[in-house]
Design a protein around this motif. Structure first.
Motif, PDB file in Angstrom:
ATOM      1  N   ARG A   1      41.031   8.310  -7.247  1.00 36.54           N
ATOM      2  CA  ARG A   1      40.011   9.470  -7.082  1.00 36.54           C
ATOM      3  C   ARG A   1      39.216   9.588  -8.272  1.00 36.54           C
ATOM      4  O   ARG A   1      38.569  10.720  -8.416  1.00 36.54           O
ATOM      5  CB  ARG A   1      40.609  10.749  -6.598  1.00 36.54           C
ATOM      6  N   ASN A   2      39.624   9.141  -9.411  1.00 42.12           N
ATOM      7  CA  ASN A   2      39.030   9.426 -10.841  1.00 42.12           C
ATOM      8  C   ASN A   2      37.958   8.571 -11.448  1.00 42.12           C
ATOM      9  O   ASN A   2      37.646   8.458 -12.466  1.00 42.12           O
ATOM     10  CB  ASN A   2      40.196   9.738 -11.532  1.00 42.12           C
ATOM     11  N   ALA A   3      37.825   7.546 -10.468  1.00 41.03           N
ATOM     12  CA  ALA A   3      36.740   6.461 -11.198  1.00 41.03           C
ATOM     13  C   ALA A   3      35.455   6.772 -11.439  1.00 41.03           C
ATOM     14  O   ALA A   3      34.789   7.746 -10.624  1.00 41.03           O
ATOM     15  CB  ALA A   3      36.485   5.366 -10.020  1.00 41.03           C
ATOM     16  N   SER A   4      35.000   6.593 -12.611  1.00 39.74           N
ATOM     17  CA  SER A   4      33.667   6.965 -13.224  1.00 39.74           C
ATOM     18  C   SER A   4      32.719   5.990 -12.631  1.00 39.74           C
ATOM     19  O   SER A   4      32.900   5.072 -12.252  1.00 39.74           O
ATOM     20  CB  SER A   4      33.657   7.297 -14.701  1.00 39.74           C
ATOM     21  N   ASP A   5      31.199   6.638 -13.068  1.00 37.79           N
ATOM     22  CA  ASP A   5      30.182   5.512 -12.757  1.00 37.79           C
ATOM     23  C   ASP A   5      30.199   4.330 -13.712  1.00 37.79           C
ATOM     24  O   ASP A   5      29.923   3.125 -13.286  1.00 37.79           O
ATOM     25  CB  ASP A   5      28.879   6.244 -13.178  1.00 37.79           C
ATOM     26  N   ALA A   6      31.050   4.389 -14.840  1.00 39.04           N
ATOM     27  CA  ALA A   6      31.235   3.306 -15.732  1.00 39.04           C
ATOM     28  C   ALA A   6      32.197   2.475 -15.234  1.00 39.04           C
ATOM     29  O   ALA A   6      32.078   1.047 -15.325  1.00 39.04           O
ATOM     30  CB  ALA A   6      31.616   3.926 -17.197  1.00 39.04           C
ATOM     31  N   ASP A   7      33.080   2.965 -14.807  1.00 41.16           N
ATOM     32  CA  ASP A   7      34.239   2.023 -13.922  1.00 41.16           C
ATOM     33  C   ASP A   7      33.657   1.424 -12.833  1.00 41.16           C
ATOM     34  O   ASP A   7      33.721   0.279 -12.819  1.00 41.16           O
ATOM     35  CB  ASP A   7      35.296   3.028 -13.510  1.00 41.16           C
ATOM     36  N   LEU A   8      32.733   1.850 -12.196  1.00 36.94           N
ATOM     37  CA  LEU A   8      32.305   1.128 -10.927  1.00 36.94           C
ATOM     38  C   LEU A   8      30.946   0.280 -10.950  1.00 36.94           C
ATOM     39  O   LEU A   8      30.767  -0.160 -10.291  1.00 36.94           O
ATOM     40  CB  LEU A   8      31.837   2.207  -9.789  1.00 36.94           C
ATOM     41  N   ARG A  59      43.900   8.289 -18.375  1.00 40.58           N
ATOM     42  CA  ARG A  59      42.765   7.705 -18.171  1.00 40.58           C
ATOM     43  C   ARG A  59      42.830   6.961 -16.665  1.00 40.58           C
ATOM     44  O   ARG A  59      43.831   6.865 -16.116  1.00 40.58           O
ATOM     45  CB  ARG A  59      42.610   6.545 -18.945  1.00 40.58           C
ATOM     46  N   THR A  60      41.767   6.553 -15.957  1.00 42.50           N
ATOM     47  CA  THR A  60      41.515   6.089 -14.835  1.00 42.50           C
ATOM     48  C   THR A  60      42.044   4.455 -14.949  1.00 42.50           C
ATOM     49  O   THR A  60      41.832   3.710 -15.934  1.00 42.50           O
ATOM     50  CB  THR A  60      40.284   5.855 -14.091  1.00 42.50           C
ATOM     51  N   ILE A  61      42.887   3.873 -13.990  1.00 39.42           N
ATOM     52  CA  ILE A  61      43.468   2.892 -14.296  1.00 39.42           C
ATOM     53  C   ILE A  61      43.110   1.868 -12.775  1.00 39.42           C
ATOM     54  O   ILE A  61      43.950   2.354 -11.710  1.00 39.42           O
ATOM     55  CB  ILE A  61      44.948   2.747 -14.391  1.00 39.42           C
ATOM     56  N   LEU A  62      42.359   1.096 -12.843  1.00 41.79           N
ATOM     57  CA  LEU A  62      41.713   0.542 -11.419  1.00 41.79           C
ATOM     58  C   LEU A  62      42.590  -0.981 -11.333  1.00 41.79           C
ATOM     59  O   LEU A  62      42.635  -1.379 -10.174  1.00 41.79           O
ATOM     60  CB  LEU A  62      40.234   0.155 -11.691  1.00 41.79           C
ATOM     61  N   SER A  63      43.104  -1.541 -12.276  1.00 44.89           N
ATOM     62  CA  SER A  63      43.783  -3.000 -12.295  1.00 44.89           C
ATOM     63  C   SER A  63      44.983  -2.778 -12.989  1.00 44.89           C
ATOM     64  O   SER A  63      45.360  -1.995 -13.719  1.00 44.89           O
ATOM     65  CB  SER A  63      43.046  -4.009 -12.412  1.00 44.89           C
ATOM     66  N   GLY A  64      46.030  -3.900 -12.447  1.00 47.32           N
ATOM     67  CA  GLY A  64      47.324  -4.143 -13.428  1.00 47.32           C
ATOM     68  C   GLY A  64      47.465  -5.459 -13.396  1.00 47.32           C
ATOM     69  O   GLY A  64      47.867  -6.154 -12.179  1.00 47.32           O
ATOM     70  N   GLY A  76      47.819  -2.054 -17.347  1.00 44.46           N
ATOM     71  CA  GLY A  76      46.484  -1.502 -16.802  1.00 44.46           C
ATOM     72  C   GLY A  76      45.188  -1.922 -17.438  1.00 44.46           C
ATOM     73  O   GLY A  76      45.284  -1.824 -18.690  1.00 44.46           O
ATOM     74  N   ASN A  77      44.132  -2.139 -16.846  1.00 48.07           N
ATOM     75  CA  ASN A  77      42.848  -2.457 -17.176  1.00 48.07           C
ATOM     76  C   ASN A  77      42.933  -3.211 -18.398  1.00 48.07           C
ATOM     77  O   ASN A  77      42.335  -3.221 -19.429  1.00 48.07           O
ATOM     78  CB  ASN A  77      42.220  -0.992 -17.730  1.00 48.07           C
ATOM     79  N   PHE A  78      43.615  -4.541 -18.226  1.00 48.99           N
ATOM     80  CA  PHE A  78      43.677  -5.345 -19.224  1.00 48.99           C
ATOM     81  C   PHE A  78      44.163  -4.944 -20.449  1.00 48.99           C
ATOM     82  O   PHE A  78      43.935  -5.582 -21.858  1.00 48.99           O
ATOM     83  CB  PHE A  78      42.282  -6.211 -19.508  1.00 48.99           C
ATOM     84  N   ASP A  79      44.866  -3.980 -20.603  1.00 43.45           N
ATOM     85  CA  ASP A  79      45.360  -3.288 -22.020  1.00 43.45           C
ATOM     86  C   ASP A  79      46.821  -3.255 -21.825  1.00 43.45           C
ATOM     87  O   ASP A  79      47.708  -2.639 -21.039  1.00 43.45           O
ATOM     88  CB  ASP A  79      44.781  -1.983 -22.218  1.00 43.45           C
ATOM     89  N   ASP A 115      54.111   3.336  -9.636  1.00 41.29           N
ATOM     90  CA  ASP A 115      54.184   4.636 -10.580  1.00 41.29           C
ATOM     91  C   ASP A 115      52.770   4.664 -11.044  1.00 41.29           C
ATOM     92  O   ASP A 115      52.578   5.392 -12.108  1.00 41.29           O
ATOM     93  CB  ASP A 115      55.038   4.453 -11.829  1.00 41.29           C
ATOM     94  N   HIS A 116      51.824   4.287 -10.211  1.00 42.26           N
ATOM     95  CA  HIS A 116      50.590   4.195 -10.784  1.00 42.26           C
ATOM     96  C   HIS A 116      49.854   5.634 -10.975  1.00 42.26           C
ATOM     97  O   HIS A 116      49.195   5.902 -12.007  1.00 42.26           O
ATOM     98  CB  HIS A 116      49.474   3.445  -9.656  1.00 42.26           C
ATOM     99  N   ALA A 117      49.897   6.541 -10.020  1.00 39.79           N
ATOM    100  CA  ALA A 117      49.764   7.830 -10.285  1.00 39.79           C
ATOM    101  C   ALA A 117      49.954   8.476 -11.332  1.00 39.79           C
ATOM    102  O   ALA A 117      49.413   9.276 -12.044  1.00 39.79           O
ATOM    103  CB  ALA A 117      49.750   8.751  -8.993  1.00 39.79           C
ATOM    104  N   GLU A 118      51.399   8.515 -11.545  1.00 42.53           N
ATOM    105  CA  GLU A 118      52.198   8.788 -12.646  1.00 42.53           C
ATOM    106  C   GLU A 118      51.558   8.308 -14.023  1.00 42.53           C
ATOM    107  O   GLU A 118      51.192   9.233 -15.140  1.00 42.53           O
ATOM    108  CB  GLU A 118      53.509   8.648 -12.806  1.00 42.53           C
ATOM    109  N   ALA A 119      51.311   7.018 -14.122  1.00 44.37           N
ATOM    110  CA  ALA A 119      50.837   6.483 -15.237  1.00 44.37           C
ATOM    111  C   ALA A 119      49.331   6.788 -15.535  1.00 44.37           C
ATOM    112  O   ALA A 119      48.956   7.021 -16.627  1.00 44.37           O
ATOM    113  CB  ALA A 119      50.543   4.869 -15.000  1.00 44.37           C
ATOM    114  N   GLU A 120      48.516   7.113 -14.585  1.00 48.35           N
ATOM    115  CA  GLU A 120      47.147   7.692 -14.763  1.00 48.35           C
ATOM    116  C   GLU A 120      47.137   9.050 -15.360  1.00 48.35           C
ATOM    117  O   GLU A 120      46.607   9.392 -16.577  1.00 48.35           O
ATOM    118  CB  GLU A 120      46.374   7.780 -13.616  1.00 48.35           C
ATOM    119  N   ARG A 121      48.299   9.845 -14.970  1.00 45.38           N
ATOM    120  CA  ARG A 121      48.383  11.146 -15.680  1.00 45.38           C
ATOM    121  C   ARG A 121      49.079  11.036 -17.153  1.00 45.38           C
ATOM    122  O   ARG A 121      48.582  11.537 -18.097  1.00 45.38           O
ATOM    123  CB  ARG A 121      49.521  12.015 -14.973  1.00 45.38           C
TER     124      ARG A 121
END
Length: 286
Positions: free
Chosen positions: A157-164, A105-110, A83-86, A95-101
């Motif tokens: 649903r958790n993307a911040s302004d920094a993410d966008l 943190r917000t995960i936009l990419s994988g 996720g997120n190049f990490d 399992d994206h939703a579970e991974a964010e929990r």
């Protein structure tokens, strides 16, 4: 810069149209193969695709055979992504939703990084003769494969302004090489809610002086569309297996997946020696 000192002049000068056009004049002539190798894309003509690329910067008539598309999509579902190049954020796409929990943190990419090289269907696409022939007819005889990658774009649903505010969600152009070409394939159905790719037709051939002189990567859509023409913006949606090829020096952007995740594959070509920094978002191959 230590690995390849030629990178710095390219990064500084390839954005300037006079230097860019001068470099295109160095392209080697294409030597036509006497024996045509069958392509998984049928009888599409590399010369015709290259001509359309020169005119508009994009060609959207590619379709993966269903077995190839399904095999790569299955790989994308069954293989953990990062996720997120990490690489510390490893999880299965389902399992994206579970991974964010779990990671908080917000995960936009994988991204799958080098794991995609373990998928025979992906290698079949990467090595298909049509892709190399299109690249040579467009970039010149020295065109070579640079990178192959697959990645997920996830709705959240958790993307911040920094993410966008990331450059990929703004109109931008790529400067990975003096001359580039990138093939993209949707491995899942992509509609307006799934993060479709957007490209500005014709923007690869003209560039506002302001956009040549700045080192900023991303530019606001309103500013870019006002100069290059809103009528030239094409939003690429399509069923799983649909594909397109573009000159990434043209302005383009990703859009945020709102409801459904998007699985995508990219095969990129350039004219310079491939860098060890071949995996998108990572500094060094491991």
């Amino acid at each position: 810069m230590r690995e390849n000192p030629a990178w710095l002049p390219m990064f500084l000068l390839a954005r300037l149209m006079p230097f860019r056009k001068a470099h295109w004049l160095t392209a080697r002539r294409v030597v036509q193969d006497k024996i045509a190798t069958p392509s998984i894309f049928g009888d599409l003509q590399a010369e015709a695709i290259a001509a359309e690329l020169r005119r508009t910067g994009i060609f959207s008539g590619l379709t993966l055979p269903r077995p190839i598309q399904e095999e790569i999509a299955r790989f994308g579902h069954e293989t953990p992504c990062f996720g997120n190049f990490d690489r510390r954020l490893e999880f299965l796409a389902g399992d994206h939703a579970e991974a964010e929990r779990r990671f908080g943190r917000t995960i936009l990419s994988g991204h799958h990084y080098e794991q995609i090289m373990q998928c025979p269907a992906a290698l079949a696409v990467q090595q298909d003769p049509l892709l190399l022939n299109v690249a040579r007819h467009y970039l010149g005889g020295e065109a070579r494969l640079i990178t192959t990658r697959t990645w997920w774009s996830f709705p959240t649903r958790n993307a911040s302004d920094a993410d966008l505010s990331r450059a990929s969600f703004k109109f931008h152009f790529d400067l990975d090489d003096w001359r580039m070409l990138k093939f993209f394939f949707y491995l899942s159905d992509v509609d307006a809610t799934s993060g479709p790719h957007v490209f500005l037709r014709g923007s690869h051939n003209r560039r506002r002086l302001k956009h040549q002189l700045t080192l900023l990567v991303g530019h606001a859509a309103e500013e870019v569309l006002a100069f290059y023409g809103e009528e030239n913006a094409i939003t690429l949606t399509g069923q799983a297996g649909s594909g397109f090829v573009e000159d990434p020096f043209g302005f383009h952007m990703g859009t945020l997946a709102k409801e459904k995740p998007r699985l995508m594959m990219e095969v990129g070509f350039g004219v310079s020696k491939p860098s060890k920094r071949r995996y998108h978002g990572e500094p060094v191959v491991r």
